[in-house]
Design an enzyme around this catalytic site. Structure first.
Site, PDB file in Angstrom:
ATOM      1  N   THR A  46       0.870  -1.153   0.044  1.00  0.00           N
ATOM      2  CA  THR A  46      -0.020  -0.033  -0.031  1.00  0.00           C
ATOM      3  C   THR A  46       0.881   1.265  -0.067  1.00  0.00           C
ATOM      4  O   THR A  46       0.580   2.001  -0.640  1.00  0.00           O
ATOM      5  CB  THR A  46      -0.834   0.156   1.237  1.00  0.00           C
ATOM      6  N   THR A  47       1.969   1.149   0.541  1.00  0.00           N
ATOM      7  CA  THR A  47       2.774   2.615   0.758  1.00  0.00           C
ATOM      8  C   THR A  47       3.528   2.655  -0.427  1.00  0.00           C
ATOM      9  O   THR A  47       3.779   3.658  -1.020  1.00  0.00           O
ATOM     10  CB  THR A  47       3.903   2.166   2.003  1.00  0.00           C
ATOM     11  N   TYR A 109     -12.726  -3.751   0.125  1.00  0.00           N
ATOM     12  CA  TYR A 109     -14.031  -3.212  -0.429  1.00  0.00           C
ATOM     13  C   TYR A 109     -15.176  -4.518  -0.503  1.00  0.00           C
ATOM     14  O   TYR A 109     -16.168  -4.270  -0.156  1.00  0.00           O
ATOM     15  CB  TYR A 109     -13.759  -2.655  -1.783  1.00  0.00           C
ATOM     16  N   ARG A 140      -7.718  -0.161   6.850  1.00  0.00           N
ATOM     17  CA  ARG A 140      -7.734   0.292   5.359  1.00  0.00           C
ATOM     18  C   ARG A 140      -8.496  -0.661   4.317  1.00  0.00           C
ATOM     19  O   ARG A 140      -9.035  -0.218   3.457  1.00  0.00           O
ATOM     20  CB  ARG A 140      -6.468   0.117   4.680  1.00  0.00           C
ATOM     21  N   LYS A 163       1.781  -9.945   8.880  1.00  0.00           N
ATOM     22  CA  LYS A 163       1.947  -8.324   9.146  1.00  0.00           C
ATOM     23  C   LYS A 163       0.283  -8.087   9.862  1.00  0.00           C
ATOM     24  O   LYS A 163      -0.755  -7.861   9.070  1.00  0.00           O
ATOM     25  CB  LYS A 163       2.120  -7.357   7.980  1.00  0.00           C
ATOM     26  N   ILE A 204       7.258  -4.005   9.883  1.00  0.00           N
ATOM     27  CA  ILE A 204       7.082  -3.658   8.497  1.00  0.00           C
ATOM     28  C   ILE A 204       6.601  -2.373   8.520  1.00  0.00           C
ATOM     29  O   ILE A 204       5.515  -1.949   8.608  1.00  0.00           O
ATOM     30  CB  ILE A 204       6.144  -4.622   7.544  1.00  0.00           C
TER      31      ILE A 204
END
Length: 292
Positions: A46-47, A109, A140, A163, A204
């Site tokens: 995502t980063t 989603y 998220r 994670k 992480i």
């Protein structure tokens, strides 16, 4: 399993002014992260703005970072999405790039039930011989993977860890039930020390882009039983952890890299650059931490 290490950085994806991926800068950043303490690098998480990267861009990034760091660090490819078939396909293709492992995020989603999460991750892991790390980030994805589901998946031979971004109660349940060798990395920089204190393996990280050596020292202090020293590092670094997340990640970590002398270019829409006020607040945090 390969030793992915205790300090893994979820790397941003450098972009050119025209919003194409800057692969040369990605290689430079990967080498910089290794030189500043990262044991491993997650590419296209995502980063790394993975939702806006094409399959071709992801695979080329995997190859680029593997070539850049060689055997000096583990390279973990983010191949997860909310589409099981696409996740399976990308996970399978990623093997050929030379990466050392896979990171699989919970589907976002469409919010599958726990059985759907289990089947999704099992299908992806079965598609590769590489070790896989699960990624649970309810803030998220709008869905939480229950500890019981994580522990079921821990029995899949090449699912080697998670994670985790849930609370300490959920972390404790996972650690209490996990098979030997199953590792937990914090997915939240600010939770690194609490997680480690309960028995998690590492972090992480996003903040390691700018405070990698300091985070390495904090982790080593925990390993050495130097609790007061580790706590002091946590308190010192906490404003940076907090300051990097006042706006959706990776907006501010890209700004922080530019401020500390390593610009990585713009963000792809729908993300936008930090406002002047946001940048000034971040600059104050970085200055207070002697990072400028």
């Amino acid at each position: 399993m390969p030793d992915f290490g205790r300090l893994i950085t979820a790397m941003v994806t450098p972009m050119n002014a025209d919003l194409s991926v800057d692969y040369e800068r990605a290689a430079e950043l990967a080498r910089r992260l290794v030189e500043t303490g990262s044991d491993g690098i997650v590419v296209s998480g995502t980063t790394g703005e993975s939702p806006t990267l094409s399959t071709g861009e992801k695979l080329k990034l995997f190859e680029t970072v593997v070539k850049a760091v060689g055997d000096r660090a583990a390279v973990i490819g983010g191949t997860g999405s909310y589409n099981t078939a696409e996740t399976v396909e990308l996970t399978h293709k990623a093997e050929a790039t030379g990466i050392h492992g896979i990171l699989l995020v919970t589907p976002y989603y469409n919010k599958p039930p726990q059985e759907g999460l289990y089947q999704h991750f099992k299908a992806a892991a079965t598609a590769t011989r590489l070790p896989c790390i699960l990624y649970n980030v309810p803030s998220r994805t709008s869905i939480n993977m229950a500890p019981q589901t994580t522990l079921r998946l821990a029995e899949v031979p090449n699912i080697v860890g998670i994670k985790e971004c849930a609370d300490l109660g959920q972390l404790t349940e996972i650690l209490n039930g996990a098979p030997e060798g199953f590792r937990v990395w914090s997915g939240d920089d600010a939770a690194t020390l609490p997680y480690l204190s309960l028995g998690a393996y590492g972090i992480i990280s996003v903040a390691a882009h700018v405070v990698g050596p300091q985070m390495k020292e904090m982790i080593q202090a925990v390993q050495g039983g130097q609790v007061p020293q580790a706590a002091a590092w946590h308190r010192r670094l906490y404003p940076v952890f907090k300051g990097l997340f006042t706006v959706t990640n990776p907006v501010l970590v890209k700004a922080a890299l530019a401020m500390t002398g390593f610009p990585v270019g713009p963000l792809r829409p729908p993300l936008v650059e930090a406002t002047g006020k946001e940048q000034e607040a971040l600059r104050e945090v970085l200055a207070a931490a002697d990072l400028l």
